[in-house]
Design an enzyme around this catalytic site. Sequence first.
Site, PDB file in Angstrom:
ATOM      1  N   ARG A  27       0.839  -1.183   0.000  1.00  0.00           N
ATOM      2  CA  ARG A  27       0.000   0.000   0.000  1.00  0.00           C
ATOM      3  C   ARG A  27       0.886   1.248   0.000  1.00  0.00           C
ATOM      4  O   ARG A  27       1.946   1.254   0.647  1.00  0.00           O
ATOM      5  CB  ARG A  27      -0.859  -0.046   1.253  1.00  0.00           C
ATOM      6  CG  ARG A  27      -1.867   1.067   1.413  1.00  0.00           C
ATOM      7  CD  ARG A  27      -3.027   0.919   0.480  1.00  0.00           C
ATOM      8  NE  ARG A  27      -4.162   1.732   0.890  1.00  0.00           N
ATOM      9  CZ  ARG A  27      -5.156   2.041   0.065  1.00  0.00           C
ATOM     10  NH1 ARG A  27      -5.153   1.615  -1.191  1.00  0.00           N
ATOM     11  NH2 ARG A  27      -6.163   2.754   0.479  1.00  0.00           N
ATOM     12  N   THR A  73      -9.649  -0.108 -10.087  1.00  0.00           N
ATOM     13  CA  THR A  73      -8.611  -0.848  -9.386  1.00  0.00           C
ATOM     14  C   THR A  73      -8.557  -2.123 -10.200  1.00  0.00           C
ATOM     15  O   THR A  73      -9.359  -2.282 -11.117  1.00  0.00           O
ATOM     16  CB  THR A  73      -9.067  -1.097  -7.934  1.00  0.00           C
ATOM     17  OG1 THR A  73      -9.179   0.161  -7.295  1.00  0.00           O
ATOM     18  CG2 THR A  73      -8.156  -1.990  -7.140  1.00  0.00           C
ATOM     19  N   THR A 118      -3.933  -0.783  -7.279  1.00  0.00           N
ATOM     20  CA  THR A 118      -4.751   0.343  -7.732  1.00  0.00           C
ATOM     21  C   THR A 118      -3.963   1.637  -7.786  1.00  0.00           C
ATOM     22  O   THR A 118      -2.920   1.780  -7.138  1.00  0.00           O
ATOM     23  CB  THR A 118      -5.951   0.532  -6.768  1.00  0.00           C
ATOM     24  OG1 THR A 118      -6.850   1.507  -7.305  1.00  0.00           O
ATOM     25  CG2 THR A 118      -5.507   0.996  -5.398  1.00  0.00           C
ATOM     26  N   ASP A 159      -7.771   8.205   0.310  1.00  0.00           N
ATOM     27  CA  ASP A 159      -8.371   7.176   1.175  1.00  0.00           C
ATOM     28  C   ASP A 159      -8.157   7.458   2.665  1.00  0.00           C
ATOM     29  O   ASP A 159      -8.680   6.749   3.515  1.00  0.00           O
ATOM     30  CB  ASP A 159      -7.817   5.783   0.832  1.00  0.00           C
ATOM     31  CG  ASP A 159      -8.513   5.179  -0.388  1.00  0.00           C
ATOM     32  OD1 ASP A 159      -9.478   5.782  -0.882  1.00  0.00           O
ATOM     33  OD2 ASP A 159      -8.084   4.103  -0.842  1.00  0.00           O
ATOM     34  N   SER A 172      -7.750   0.801   3.226  1.00  0.00           N
ATOM     35  CA  SER A 172      -8.192   0.302   1.920  1.00  0.00           C
ATOM     36  C   SER A 172      -9.389  -0.622   2.090  1.00  0.00           C
ATOM     37  O   SER A 172      -9.672  -1.104   3.193  1.00  0.00           O
ATOM     38  CB  SER A 172      -7.038  -0.475   1.277  1.00  0.00           C
ATOM     39  OG  SER A 172      -7.468  -1.110   0.093  1.00  0.00           O
ATOM     40  N   SER A 173     -10.066  -0.859   0.973  1.00  0.00           N
ATOM     41  CA  SER A 173     -11.119  -1.881   0.943  1.00  0.00           C
ATOM     42  C   SER A 173     -10.722  -3.089   0.106  1.00  0.00           C
ATOM     43  O   SER A 173     -11.520  -4.017  -0.061  1.00  0.00           O
ATOM     44  CB  SER A 173     -12.404  -1.300   0.341  1.00  0.00           C
ATOM     45  OG  SER A 173     -12.883  -0.259   1.133  1.00  0.00           O
ATOM     46  N   GLY A 207     -13.425  -1.689  -7.018  1.00  0.00           N
ATOM     47  CA  GLY A 207     -14.717  -1.064  -6.755  1.00  0.00           C
ATOM     48  C   GLY A 207     -14.810  -0.311  -5.447  1.00  0.00           C
ATOM     49  O   GLY A 207     -15.897  -0.179  -4.891  1.00  0.00           O
ATOM     50  N   GLY A 208     -13.685   0.191  -4.924  1.00  0.00           N
ATOM     51  CA  GLY A 208     -13.751   0.955  -3.676  1.00  0.00           C
ATOM     52  C   GLY A 208     -14.395   0.124  -2.583  1.00  0.00           C
ATOM     53  O   GLY A 208     -14.130  -1.075  -2.467  1.00  0.00           O
TER      54      GLY A 208
HETATM   55  O1  DON Z   1      -7.916   0.958  -1.610  1.00  0.00           O
HETATM   56  C1  DON Z   1      -9.078   1.146  -1.880  1.00  0.00           C
HETATM   57  O2  DON Z   1      -9.998   0.582  -1.310  1.00  0.00           O
HETATM   58  C2  DON Z   1      -9.437   2.104  -2.998  1.00  0.00           C
HETATM   59  N1  DON Z   1      -8.383   3.056  -3.213  1.00  0.00           N
HETATM   60  C3  DON Z   1      -9.724   1.306  -4.216  1.00  0.00           C
HETATM   61  C4  DON Z   1     -10.217   2.193  -5.309  1.00  0.00           C
HETATM   62  C5  DON Z   1     -11.058   1.499  -6.287  1.00  0.00           C
HETATM   63  O3  DON Z   1     -11.344   0.343  -6.201  1.00  0.00           O
HETATM   64  C6  DON Z   1     -11.535   2.301  -7.416  1.00  0.00           C
HETATM   65  N2  DON Z   1     -12.637   3.101  -7.144  1.00  0.00           N
HETATM   66  N3  DON Z   1     -13.003   3.835  -6.349  1.00  0.00           N
END
Ligand code: DON
Length: 565
Positions: A102, A376, A394, A418, A447-448, A468-469
């Site tokens: 990360r 991502t 991502t 984030d 993160s997700s 997908g966030g």
């Molecule tokens: O780390 C994360 O959860 C986010 N930066 C991922 C971003 C993502 O999947 C694209 N859309 N928002």
Amino acid sequence: MRILRRVGVLAVISFAVVATPLPVHSTGAEPFRAKERLVVSANGIASTVGSDVMAAGGTAIDAAVATAFALAVVHPTAGNIGGGGFIVYREANGRAVVYDFREMAPPGASPTMWLTDGTYDFARHHNSYLSVGTPGTVAGLHMAWKAHGKLPWQRLVAPAVALARDGFTVSPGLARSLKNILPDMRPFPASVAQFSKQGVPYEAGETLRQPDLAKTLDRIARLGPAGFYEGETAQLVDREMRAHGGLVTTEALAAYRAVMREPVTGSYRGYDIISVSPPSGGGVALIEMLNILEGYDLAATGYGSAKSLHVIVEAMRRGFADRAQHSADPDFNPQMPVARLISKPYADELRATINPAKASVSSPSSFAWRYESNETTHLAVVDAQRNAVSMTYTLEYGYGSRIVVPGAGFLLNNELGDFNAGPGLTNADGLVGTGPNLAEPGKRPLSSMTPTILVKDGKLFMVTGSPGGRTIINTVLHTVLNVVDYRMGAQDAVDAGRFHHQWLPDRVTYERNSLSPDTVAILKGMGHTMQDAGSQGVAEVIIDRGDGLEGGVDRRQADGGAAGR
Ligand code: DON
């Protein structure tokens, strides 16, 4: 068609043998099948690069490294060397590990860095040089390769160098994507130069060459991480950052470290779950939700039924409430109650709060939903020995900060978006200001991402993950439920409709046309707010059936592909 054919076959054989139960839902698409090895990713060219690496004697990690570098060239919206992510790796012998690469907040970062004159500044947080975190991808891939790779590093980066130098054919999907992003790249001349023909969008069928990226990748191929974190590449990043008030200097790059972590683990109906640990909240929330759902017979209440959906939504609500409260970088938050959150007794407590006939109410009602795109990317690799890689990485937004480093040819992330907005800034407009995930030098934003591996009776069973966030966690949950409870194959599990609840705002978003109107009506009657939405996630799945591998490529995004043998 396929369902009808299956029913016919079942009618014939059901007198003679007890057939394997049929999946309860099928789109009729066959999964990609391979006996020996398989790569599934968001781009077929990149998957082939990875499969070729295994054909040349490489391990699953070798293949993942090569696929990831190739994605940085052919899937520029999310494939990257200027971003970060996570690998969950499970060796055939059962050992499992997380590689956390990360991004880190650079020196000079502070909890109040996104305030302008004391007021929160969204653009500063999400769309500025200050939103760029110190990239981790090259360090993370190298760390995983050093531990588990077999082929020379240079061999793994070489296909990406060639793709960047010699170019590749722009697909219709990439042409559309590059055309859409071009206006956002206008402030950054190096970005316009790299991703358009002097400001004119590429057409499908044309060749995209990225010579500066080829040179950077070549330095990485020859020098390893030093080709990125030191020397010319570092100087080029430093120059761009200093010219525009960014913080990712040569010092920040030199200080970057990937980390090896213990995965979080759990179990679900006899399957072992191995998933990513904080600073992603994904694995903890996934296991928490699965533990809650284990107390319900989802197969009996049925796929897509209001009864099943209701309890799944309630599990999501509770998993996300805990994520918002607790999850952040463990190196800065040693008190995080991970063990409790993923325990079965805690799930029992939470399940006891679910009314089977009525929606719970999320509170406080002060968080707002934000659109989560699919920018991502996830990849899954299984090799002939059944070593498995689940990797999500991502740039945060599609094309990250949209800033290509002049002379270095790669896009920088905007991952620091984030982090929470600022101390105490939680408000009705969707800002979150709780402490654990505020920016500090060296901290990794929450993160997700949820790269995950399932094991059955000590043997690899499934590799899954998605972009997908925040929706990532629920998309991964769906793939697990689809396979374990609803007996779907890899492709059906990926194709099946998805829905999402993230505690706050208190609503269920569901993929358009994925639920019947009467199901939606029943759920509304139970008190759920239902909102149809665009597509959710881009899952890439591999299932190991023992006698062969099945790949599910998510067709919600163009260009995805499986490659194997
Ligand atoms: O780390 C994360 O959860 C986010 N930066 C991922 C971003 C993502 O999947 C694209 N859309 N928002």
